[in-house]
Scaffold this motif. Sequence first.
Motif, PDB file in Angstrom:
ATOM      1  N   LEU A 179      -7.363 -14.162   0.324  1.00  0.00           N
ATOM      2  CA  LEU A 179      -5.965 -13.785   0.169  1.00  0.00           C
ATOM      3  C   LEU A 179      -5.203 -14.042   1.463  1.00  0.00           C
ATOM      4  CD1 LEU A 179      -6.226 -10.303  -1.634  1.00  0.00           C
ATOM      5  CD2 LEU A 179      -6.000 -12.566  -2.680  1.00  0.00           C
ATOM      6  N   SER A 180      -3.935 -14.332   1.312  1.00  0.00           N
ATOM      7  CA  SER A 180      -3.030 -14.418   2.462  1.00  0.00           C
ATOM      8  C   SER A 180      -1.939 -13.397   2.194  1.00  0.00           C
ATOM      9  CB  SER A 180      -2.435 -15.819   2.577  1.00  0.00           C
ATOM     10  OG  SER A 180      -1.470 -15.872   3.597  1.00  0.00           O
ATOM     11  N   VAL A 181      -1.933 -12.315   2.991  1.00  0.00           N
ATOM     12  CA  VAL A 181      -1.040 -11.189   2.712  1.00  0.00           C
ATOM     13  C   VAL A 181      -0.132 -10.914   3.907  1.00  0.00           C
ATOM     14  CG1 VAL A 181      -2.620 -10.119   1.073  1.00  0.00           C
ATOM     15  CG2 VAL A 181      -2.801  -9.547   3.493  1.00  0.00           C
ATOM     16  N   ALA A 182       1.000 -10.287   3.615  1.00  0.00           N
ATOM     17  CA  ALA A 182       1.956  -9.962   4.678  1.00  0.00           C
ATOM     18  C   ALA A 182       1.456  -8.794   5.518  1.00  0.00           C
ATOM     19  CB  ALA A 182       3.313  -9.635   4.068  1.00  0.00           C
ATOM     20  N   SER A 183       0.699  -7.885   4.883  1.00  0.00           N
ATOM     21  CA  SER A 183       0.145  -6.734   5.598  1.00  0.00           C
ATOM     22  C   SER A 183      -1.099  -6.267   4.858  1.00  0.00           C
ATOM     23  CB  SER A 183       1.169  -5.598   5.667  1.00  0.00           C
ATOM     24  OG  SER A 183       1.276  -4.948   4.414  1.00  0.00           O
ATOM     25  N   LEU A 184      -1.777  -5.291   5.409  1.00  0.00           N
ATOM     26  CA  LEU A 184      -2.982  -4.752   4.777  1.00  0.00           C
ATOM     27  C   LEU A 184      -2.678  -3.548   3.891  1.00  0.00           C
ATOM     28  CD1 LEU A 184      -5.482  -5.037   7.779  1.00  0.00           C
ATOM     29  CD2 LEU A 184      -5.321  -6.523   5.776  1.00  0.00           C
ATOM     30  N   MET A 186      -2.277  -1.185   0.883  1.00  0.00           N
ATOM     31  CA  MET A 186      -3.128  -1.117  -0.300  1.00  0.00           C
ATOM     32  C   MET A 186      -2.453  -1.709  -1.531  1.00  0.00           C
ATOM     33  SD  MET A 186      -4.944   2.242  -1.963  1.00  0.00           S
ATOM     34  CE  MET A 186      -3.405   2.986  -2.532  1.00  0.00           C
ATOM     35  N   ASP A 187      -1.183  -1.390  -1.761  1.00  0.00           N
ATOM     36  CA  ASP A 187      -0.544  -1.851  -2.993  1.00  0.00           C
ATOM     37  C   ASP A 187      -0.450  -3.371  -3.042  1.00  0.00           C
ATOM     38  OD1 ASP A 187       1.328  -1.932  -0.955  1.00  0.00           O
ATOM     39  OD2 ASP A 187       2.960  -1.050  -2.129  1.00  0.00           O
ATOM     40  N   GLY A 188      -0.189  -3.996  -1.894  1.00  0.00           N
ATOM     41  CA  GLY A 188      -0.082  -5.451  -1.888  1.00  0.00           C
ATOM     42  C   GLY A 188      -1.408  -6.125  -2.188  1.00  0.00           C
ATOM     43  N   ILE A 189      -2.493  -5.628  -1.589  1.00  0.00           N
ATOM     44  CA  ILE A 189      -3.803  -6.240  -1.813  1.00  0.00           C
ATOM     45  C   ILE A 189      -4.290  -5.971  -3.235  1.00  0.00           C
ATOM     46  CG2 ILE A 189      -6.226  -6.191  -1.107  1.00  0.00           C
ATOM     47  CD1 ILE A 189      -5.296  -5.775   1.744  1.00  0.00           C
ATOM     48  N   VAL A 190      -4.080  -4.754  -3.719  1.00  0.00           N
ATOM     49  CA  VAL A 190      -4.486  -4.426  -5.095  1.00  0.00           C
ATOM     50  C   VAL A 190      -3.755  -5.316  -6.096  1.00  0.00           C
ATOM     51  CG1 VAL A 190      -4.392  -2.653  -6.893  1.00  0.00           C
ATOM     52  CG2 VAL A 190      -5.193  -2.057  -4.604  1.00  0.00           C
ATOM     53  N   SER A 191      -2.458  -5.527  -5.879  1.00  0.00           N
ATOM     54  CA  SER A 191      -1.689  -6.353  -6.815  1.00  0.00           C
ATOM     55  C   SER A 191      -2.182  -7.795  -6.803  1.00  0.00           C
ATOM     56  CB  SER A 191      -0.194  -6.288  -6.486  1.00  0.00           C
ATOM     57  OG  SER A 191       0.081  -6.877  -5.230  1.00  0.00           O
ATOM     58  N   ASP A 192      -2.559  -8.314  -5.627  1.00  0.00           N
ATOM     59  CA  ASP A 192      -3.063  -9.683  -5.542  1.00  0.00           C
ATOM     60  C   ASP A 192      -4.442  -9.817  -6.184  1.00  0.00           C
ATOM     61  OD1 ASP A 192      -0.810 -10.494  -4.277  1.00  0.00           O
ATOM     62  OD2 ASP A 192      -1.696 -10.725  -2.287  1.00  0.00           O
ATOM     63  N   PHE A 194      -5.901  -7.965  -8.562  1.00  0.00           N
ATOM     64  CA  PHE A 194      -5.905  -7.794 -10.019  1.00  0.00           C
ATOM     65  C   PHE A 194      -4.773  -8.565 -10.705  1.00  0.00           C
ATOM     66  CE2 PHE A 194      -7.979  -3.754  -8.558  1.00  0.00           C
ATOM     67  CZ  PHE A 194      -9.254  -4.090  -9.003  1.00  0.00           C
ATOM     68  N   ARG A 195      -4.030  -9.347  -9.919  1.00  0.00           N
ATOM     69  CA  ARG A 195      -2.964 -10.200 -10.448  1.00  0.00           C
ATOM     70  C   ARG A 195      -1.939  -9.401 -11.250  1.00  0.00           C
ATOM     71  NH1 ARG A 195      -6.505 -15.575 -12.240  1.00  0.00           N
ATOM     72  NH2 ARG A 195      -7.355 -15.977 -10.149  1.00  0.00           N
ATOM     73  N   LEU A 196      -1.484  -8.338 -10.615  1.00  0.00           N
ATOM     74  CA  LEU A 196      -0.451  -7.497 -11.203  1.00  0.00           C
ATOM     75  C   LEU A 196       0.758  -7.509 -10.270  1.00  0.00           C
ATOM     76  CD1 LEU A 196      -2.693  -4.423 -12.087  1.00  0.00           C
ATOM     77  CD2 LEU A 196      -1.814  -6.092 -13.714  1.00  0.00           C
ATOM     78  N   SER A 197       1.925  -7.230 -10.821  1.00  0.00           N
ATOM     79  CA  SER A 197       3.105  -7.146  -9.962  1.00  0.00           C
ATOM     80  C   SER A 197       3.012  -5.895  -9.103  1.00  0.00           C
ATOM     81  CB  SER A 197       4.377  -7.092 -10.815  1.00  0.00           C
ATOM     82  OG  SER A 197       4.457  -5.855 -11.507  1.00  0.00           O
ATOM     83  N   ARG A 198       3.699  -5.910  -7.982  1.00  0.00           N
ATOM     84  CA  ARG A 198       3.689  -4.740  -7.096  1.00  0.00           C
ATOM     85  C   ARG A 198       4.188  -3.501  -7.846  1.00  0.00           C
ATOM     86  NH1 ARG A 198       3.959  -4.266  -1.300  1.00  0.00           N
ATOM     87  NH2 ARG A 198       3.321  -6.459  -1.269  1.00  0.00           N
ATOM     88  N   ALA A 199       5.199  -3.692  -8.692  1.00  0.00           N
ATOM     89  CA  ALA A 199       5.752  -2.560  -9.443  1.00  0.00           C
ATOM     90  C   ALA A 199       4.723  -1.967 -10.400  1.00  0.00           C
ATOM     91  CB  ALA A 199       6.984  -3.004 -10.220  1.00  0.00           C
ATOM     92  N   LYS A 200       3.897  -2.836 -11.005  1.00  0.00           N
ATOM     93  CA  LYS A 200       2.916  -2.352 -11.983  1.00  0.00           C
ATOM     94  C   LYS A 200       1.747  -1.621 -11.337  1.00  0.00           C
ATOM     95  CE  LYS A 200       3.744  -5.351 -15.939  1.00  0.00           C
ATOM     96  NZ  LYS A 200       3.161  -6.348 -16.883  1.00  0.00           N
ATOM     97  N   VAL A 201       1.431  -1.929 -10.094  1.00  0.00           N
ATOM     98  CA  VAL A 201       0.325  -1.207  -9.463  1.00  0.00           C
ATOM     99  C   VAL A 201       0.794   0.131  -8.883  1.00  0.00           C
ATOM    100  CG1 VAL A 201      -0.910  -3.321  -8.909  1.00  0.00           C
ATOM    101  CG2 VAL A 201       0.531  -2.269  -7.168  1.00  0.00           C
TER     102      VAL A 201
END
Length: 260
Positions: A179-184, A186-192, A194-201
């Motif tokens: 993954l290439s993420v803006a920060s560590l 939890m919500d951002g990594i979880v969404s990536d 499980f391929r869910l939108s940030r709002a859905k997680v």
Amino acid sequence: MNKEIYHHFHPDEHHFVDKALDWLERAANQHAVKLTDFLDPRQAFILSTLVNRHPDVHCRLDGGYPEAERKRALIAPDYRTLDGEDMGILVLSVTSADAKFLTLEHGDYMGAILGLGMKRDKVGDIHVLEGGCHFLVTSESADYLHMNLSQVHRVHVQTELLPLDRLQTAKVQLDELQLSVASLRMDGIVSDVFRLSRAKVLIPIQAGRCRVNWKVEEDPSKPLKEGDIVSLQGFGRFKVLEVEGVTKKGRIRVKIGRYA
């Protein structure tokens, strides 16, 4: 024990804390011995923490083999020797002649167990093997499962109870992804993962359905670190294998291992 102990645990864990404190008090004051059902790593940590605060009680944790994730606890007065005590764990072997049997996964076996009305606490680790599956089960529930588990995800199966020395374990399979993420966060990594939108997680996280290292985590902004194991109810779990560094654009490269 001082009720301030509750401040160290999530409110969802207070019920288990109460049970554990009751086990310890019975061991200390009534000389009772308690063999628990299988505990997850977080429950085992909570119990060990409470035991370490109590001067008159000790416990033994055992899941049937050295690397076990889920373990039973034997709690007793500190004068009692626990080594060599029977921990009440057997192996339930599941096999089938149906070719579809080879496609069954961990969740299929767990669903079959729960479908019989069996509590998750009665089952330890589950090892899906090439030619079958080995469950660690409490000796109290072993006969019931042996007699009633005849089908897993519409596949007819046979069962056999085995001693612990015949347990076969499966190597943990992790599907790696980069993954290439803006920060560590939890919500951002979880969404990536499980391929869910940030709002859905955000909804399940804030509803207490996300755990980090088996502890409920409701803060979406919690930073993850190497070694963290994250689970999202209904979607599975993953492990943060490595934080590999920062790209030229300032993003963070993270290696994730998703449990198969």
